[in-house]
Design a protein around this motif. Structure first.
Motif, PDB file in Angstrom:
ATOM      1  N   HIS A 216       0.808  -1.221   0.000  1.00  9.91           N
ATOM      2  CA  HIS A 216       0.000   0.000   0.000  1.00  9.91           C
ATOM      3  C   HIS A 216       0.843   1.273   0.000  1.00  9.91           C
ATOM      4  O   HIS A 216       0.362   2.353   0.326  1.00  9.91           O
ATOM      5  CB  HIS A 216      -0.951   0.003   1.200  1.00  9.91           C
ATOM      6  CG  HIS A 216      -2.110  -0.935   1.040  1.00  9.91           C
ATOM      7  ND1 HIS A 216      -1.985  -2.293   1.233  1.00  9.91           N
ATOM      8  CD2 HIS A 216      -3.398  -0.713   0.678  1.00  9.91           C
ATOM      9  CE1 HIS A 216      -3.157  -2.864   1.017  1.00  9.91           C
ATOM     10  NE2 HIS A 216      -4.023  -1.942   0.682  1.00  9.91           N
ATOM     11  N   GLY A 217       2.112   1.130  -0.375  1.00  8.64           N
ATOM     12  CA  GLY A 217       2.950   2.302  -0.572  1.00  8.64           C
ATOM     13  C   GLY A 217       3.595   2.865   0.672  1.00  8.64           C
ATOM     14  O   GLY A 217       4.137   3.973   0.644  1.00  8.64           O
ATOM     15  N   HIS A 218       3.573   2.115   1.774  1.00  6.21           N
ATOM     16  CA  HIS A 218       4.219   2.561   3.005  1.00  6.21           C
ATOM     17  C   HIS A 218       5.561   1.845   3.165  1.00  6.21           C
ATOM     18  O   HIS A 218       5.705   0.683   2.768  1.00  6.21           O
ATOM     19  CB  HIS A 218       3.340   2.266   4.220  1.00  6.21           C
ATOM     20  CG  HIS A 218       1.954   2.809   4.121  1.00  6.21           C
ATOM     21  ND1 HIS A 218       1.683   4.166   4.140  1.00  6.21           N
ATOM     22  CD2 HIS A 218       0.747   2.184   3.996  1.00  6.21           C
ATOM     23  CE1 HIS A 218       0.374   4.345   4.038  1.00  6.21           C
ATOM     24  NE2 HIS A 218      -0.210   3.161   3.939  1.00  6.21           N
ATOM     25  N   ASP A 219       6.516   2.517   3.754  1.00 11.19           N
ATOM     26  CA  ASP A 219       7.808   1.901   4.024  1.00 11.19           C
ATOM     27  C   ASP A 219       7.585   0.696   4.942  1.00 11.19           C
ATOM     28  O   ASP A 219       7.111   0.852   6.073  1.00 11.19           O
ATOM     29  CB  ASP A 219       8.721   2.926   4.706  1.00 11.19           C
ATOM     30  CG  ASP A 219      10.124   2.382   4.994  1.00 11.19           C
ATOM     31  OD1 ASP A 219      10.339   1.164   4.826  1.00 11.19           O
ATOM     32  OD2 ASP A 219      10.988   3.178   5.402  1.00 11.19           O
ATOM     33  N   PRO A 220       7.901  -0.520   4.505  1.00 13.45           N
ATOM     34  CA  PRO A 220       7.620  -1.702   5.325  1.00 13.45           C
ATOM     35  C   PRO A 220       8.408  -1.726   6.625  1.00 13.45           C
ATOM     36  O   PRO A 220       7.967  -2.318   7.619  1.00 13.45           O
ATOM     37  CB  PRO A 220       8.011  -2.872   4.414  1.00 13.45           C
ATOM     38  CG  PRO A 220       8.971  -2.292   3.437  1.00 13.45           C
ATOM     39  CD  PRO A 220       8.526  -0.880   3.217  1.00 13.45           C
ATOM     40  N   ALA A 221       9.570  -1.082   6.648  1.00  6.35           N
ATOM     41  CA  ALA A 221      10.413  -1.101   7.840  1.00  6.35           C
ATOM     42  C   ALA A 221      10.076   0.016   8.817  1.00  6.35           C
ATOM     43  O   ALA A 221      10.537   0.008   9.953  1.00  6.35           O
ATOM     44  CB  ALA A 221      11.884  -1.003   7.447  1.00  6.35           C
ATOM     45  N   ALA A 222       9.264   0.975   8.383  1.00 10.49           N
ATOM     46  CA  ALA A 222       9.022   2.156   9.210  1.00 10.49           C
ATOM     47  C   ALA A 222       7.976   1.924  10.296  1.00 10.49           C
ATOM     48  O   ALA A 222       8.002   2.568  11.340  1.00 10.49           O
ATOM     49  CB  ALA A 222       8.589   3.327   8.326  1.00 10.49           C
ATOM     50  N   GLY A 223       7.036   1.038  10.066  1.00  5.06           N
ATOM     51  CA  GLY A 223       6.003   0.809  11.058  1.00  5.06           C
ATOM     52  C   GLY A 223       6.579   0.179  12.321  1.00  5.06           C
ATOM     53  O   GLY A 223       7.383  -0.741  12.261  1.00  5.06           O
ATOM     54  N   LYS A 224       6.136   0.692  13.473  1.00  2.00           N
ATOM     55  CA  LYS A 224       6.636   0.180  14.749  1.00  2.00           C
ATOM     56  C   LYS A 224       5.684  -0.864  15.302  1.00  2.00           C
ATOM     57  O   LYS A 224       4.470  -0.645  15.364  1.00  2.00           O
ATOM     58  CB  LYS A 224       6.805   1.326  15.751  1.00  2.00           C
ATOM     59  CG  LYS A 224       7.183   0.846  17.149  1.00  2.00           C
ATOM     60  CD  LYS A 224       7.607   1.982  18.062  1.00  2.00           C
ATOM     61  CE  LYS A 224       9.028   2.390  17.747  1.00  2.00           C
ATOM     62  NZ  LYS A 224       9.563   3.336  18.762  1.00  2.00           N
ATOM     63  N   VAL A 225       6.231  -1.993  15.738  1.00  2.00           N
ATOM     64  CA  VAL A 225       5.456  -3.041  16.397  1.00  2.00           C
ATOM     65  C   VAL A 225       5.796  -3.035  17.881  1.00  2.00           C
ATOM     66  O   VAL A 225       6.941  -3.297  18.267  1.00  2.00           O
ATOM     67  CB  VAL A 225       5.751  -4.427  15.792  1.00  2.00           C
ATOM     68  CG1 VAL A 225       5.006  -5.516  16.574  1.00  2.00           C
ATOM     69  CG2 VAL A 225       5.343  -4.466  14.323  1.00  2.00           C
ATOM     70  N   THR A 226       4.796  -2.722  18.696  1.00  2.00           N
ATOM     71  CA  THR A 226       4.952  -2.690  20.149  1.00  2.00           C
ATOM     72  C   THR A 226       4.264  -3.915  20.739  1.00  2.00           C
ATOM     73  O   THR A 226       3.108  -4.196  20.423  1.00  2.00           O
ATOM     74  CB  THR A 226       4.325  -1.411  20.740  1.00  2.00           C
ATOM     75  OG1 THR A 226       4.957  -0.266  20.158  1.00  2.00           O
ATOM     76  CG2 THR A 226       4.491  -1.376  22.248  1.00  2.00           C
ATOM     77  N   LEU A 227       4.974  -4.637  21.590  1.00  4.43           N
ATOM     78  CA  LEU A 227       4.443  -5.846  22.214  1.00  4.43           C
ATOM     79  C   LEU A 227       4.282  -5.630  23.705  1.00  4.43           C
ATOM     80  O   LEU A 227       5.242  -5.317  24.410  1.00  4.43           O
ATOM     81  CB  LEU A 227       5.372  -7.031  21.965  1.00  4.43           C
ATOM     82  CG  LEU A 227       4.955  -8.360  22.598  1.00  4.43           C
ATOM     83  CD1 LEU A 227       3.690  -8.904  21.940  1.00  4.43           C
ATOM     84  CD2 LEU A 227       6.090  -9.381  22.520  1.00  4.43           C
TER      85      LEU A 227
END
Length: 351
Positions: A216-227
């Protein structure tokens, strides 16, 4: 890897003067020890989590007691609010904190919470996703249309204006791959947990999330995953097991009526048997319980699976003094992990 603190106390108020002491003191520790954020929940009409009916109120308290940590809603139950009030509340906190606000959005799950908005329960997911654009637009100073008291359509915006030009947004994802897809498609960060997924499934969902971001055109590495992880760290595993077993089992039992009403997996089961089984699962593979070395190893494994931030849930019933004594051990995990040269197991086109 970022480390933060998260709160979801099960409290029957017995001493109002001490009710929120752990919140303030632990947040002050996090603020002075390079933790990234504190996460504040929204929970209604039940002692399990009910110490926090409005995360913006708790964030406002901490804004005056801290200097640098991020103040995050974890999470705003969007269908119980108008996006206008969400932006008003958090813009206020953004001002008094000088721009330290982020928000995780959740659609809600328990029907009794929706006495506040009963018509939205059946469409809670659709309402949440529809509200994302309104919240983003209002934060940016744009106007949205609403009907006023005379039945007239009027353009409306919010005040005070926030300090930050953009609002950091997370989507709360429990285990559904489709929710991870929604977060990826919309370019949102993810707040998740191991309650209903194991580490292998979590890794699959994170991989899926980053793939959908890229599609969807977003940087795949930029999203943050918080656990989110229930957390207690000490000198050795046996000491931790002795400290947490009773309080954590009681904590699990205190929420059994909520889960049984919602999930078929829990219906017909004996709460004490389920809690005993759940404690063993959490202790071995779903919580940050144990020695510094054990917790560092588990955190390193989670980072390799794609986790960017651990949000440590610390107020699950252990005595406040013991939790405060535990925090330097958690900080040692943070320092050891971030000094060890972390590497991810996955490779993306953005790597």
């Amino acid at each position: 890897m970022d480390f933060s603190l998260l709160y979801f106390a099960n409290r029957e108020v017995t001493d109002t003067a001490q009710e929120y002491e752990l919140l303030v003191k632990s947040a002050e520790f996090a603020d002075s020890h390079d933790f990234t954020a504190v996460w504040l929940p929204e929970r209604h009409f039940h002692s399990f989590g009910g110490a926090y009916p409005n995360p913006a109120l708790a964030a406002a308290v901490l804004a005056a007691r801290t200097q640098r940590i991020r103040l995050r809603a974890g999470s705003v139950v969007v269908p119980l609010h108008d996006p206008l009030s969400v932006v008003e509340d958090w813009s206020f906190v953004d001002n008094i904190s000088e721009g330290r606000v982020d928000i995780a959005l959740a659609s809600g799950w328990h029907p009794n919470d929706f006495v506040l908005a009963p018509d939205r329960y059946a469409v809670r997911r659709e309402f949440t996703f529809g509200a994302v654009n309104e919240i983003t637009d209002l934060w940016a100073g744009k106007k949205i249309w609403r009907r006023n008291g005379k039945g007239e359509e009027v353009e409306t915006t919010t005040f005070p204006r926030p300090v930050q030009a953009e609002l950091g947004l997370w989507l709360t994802c429990s285990r559904s791959p489709e929710t991870f897809d929604e977060a990826g498609a919309r370019g949102l960060n993810v707040l998740t947990a191991l309650m209903f997924q194991g580490t292998d499934k979590l890794a699959e969902n994170i991989e899926r999330y980053r793939t959908v971001r890229e599609q969807h055109g977003h940087d795949p590495a930029a999203g943050k995953v918080t656990l989110m992880l229930h957390t207690f760290v000490s000198e050795n595993d046996n000491a931790v097991r002795a400290a947490v077993r009773g309080p954590f089992t009681e904590y699990l039992l205190s929420s059994s009526d909520l889960w049984k009403a919602q999930y078929l997996d829990f219906q017909g089961s004996d709460p004490k048997t389920t809690a005993k089984w759940a404690f063993e699962r959490y202790f071995h593979r779903a919580a940050l319980f144990g020695s510094v070395d054990r917790c560092t190893s588990f955190a390193r494994e989670l980072h390799a699976a794609g986790v960017d931030e651990i949000a440590s849930l610390i107020d699950f019933g252990v005595e406040h003094s013991a939790v405060l004594t535990m925090l330097p051990h958690l900080d040692e995990v943070r320092r050891k992990l971030n000094g060890s040269g972390l590497q991810r197991g996955r490779v993306t086109s953005a790597s």
